[in-house]
Scaffold this motif. Structure first.
Motif, PDB file in Angstrom:
ATOM      1  N   TRP A 183      24.951  78.817 -12.524  1.00 41.83           N
ATOM      2  CA  TRP A 183      24.593  79.823 -13.455  1.00 41.83           C
ATOM      3  C   TRP A 183      25.086  81.649 -12.401  1.00 41.83           C
ATOM      4  O   TRP A 183      25.717  81.039 -11.630  1.00 41.83           O
TER       5      TRP A 183
ATOM      6  N   THR B 101      23.921  84.175 -17.111  1.00 43.91           N
ATOM      7  CA  THR B 101      24.223  83.429 -18.186  1.00 43.91           C
ATOM      8  C   THR B 101      24.931  82.355 -17.599  1.00 43.91           C
ATOM      9  O   THR B 101      25.355  82.255 -16.609  1.00 43.91           O
TER      10      THR B 101
ATOM     11  N   ILE C 201      24.283  90.693 -17.225  1.00 43.94           N
ATOM     12  CA  ILE C 201      22.871  89.037 -18.247  1.00 43.94           C
ATOM     13  C   ILE C 201      23.067  87.900 -17.022  1.00 43.94           C
ATOM     14  O   ILE C 201      24.392  87.776 -16.025  1.00 43.94           O
TER      15      ILE C 201
ATOM     16  N   LYS D 193      18.995  80.435 -10.976  1.00 42.00           N
ATOM     17  CA  LYS D 193      18.968  80.953 -12.161  1.00 42.00           C
ATOM     18  C   LYS D 193      17.721  82.301 -11.321  1.00 42.00           C
ATOM     19  O   LYS D 193      18.463  82.910 -12.067  1.00 42.00           O
TER      20      LYS D 193
END
Length: 156
Positions: free
Chosen positions: A93, A85, A83, A61
């Motif tokens: 991720w 997410t 983003i 991540k």
């Protein structure tokens, strides 16, 4: 010490983060990235365009966050292009860049640092579709159908 006549490898505990100009990110995207376009049938105007980079394990991540921060700084003009997410699969991720304007901004990265695999063909199709949408061709019923067909063929 030696186990089974093989020396132990000493791990290196420092982390080297990729820079935008290192081309490491291009290679990573060549392997793991995805361009996506959907021309939605439920309305004559709706569409969805996105770039997705997916990685398993929570530790990755932070790699995705770093890549997004580089994209934001160099191509987002200090705006937030996307983003990070959670994926629907546990411990996975996604770096997700949605929308026509954001994907067009991101496309500058791939012009500066071109993809080297078959993914470059997908990228060129993606840009072609983005240009058609930007030119409002998706609003014409006949042209919309052609864009929809192009979208289905995007990653083939």
């Amino acid at each position: 010490s030696i186990i089974n006549n093989v020396e132990l490898i000493t791990p290196i505990y420092k982390c080297i983060l990729p820079k935008i100009e290192s081309r490491w990110i291009t290679g990573f995207i060549d392997a793991e990235g995805c361009f996506s376009c959907s021309i939605l049938s439920n309305h004559h105007v709706n569409y969805r365009v996105r770039f997705i980079l997916t990685q398993k394990w929570n530790i990755n991540k932070y790699v995705l966050e770093h890549i997004l921060s580089l994209f934001n700084f160099h191509y987002g003009f200090n705006t937030n292009l996307g983003i990070i997410t959670p994926h629907s699969v546990e411990n996975v991720w996604e770096l997700r860049i949605n929308g026509l304007k954001n994907c067009i901004k991101l496309s500058k990265y791939f012009k500066d640092y071109p993809l080297k695999s078959k993914k470059n063909i997908s990228f060129n199709k993606f840009i072609y579709i983005l240009n058609k949408i930007e030119n409002k061709e998706h609003l014409d019923k006949k042209l919309r159908h052609n864009i929809k067909l192009l979208s289905k063929d995007l990653n083939k």
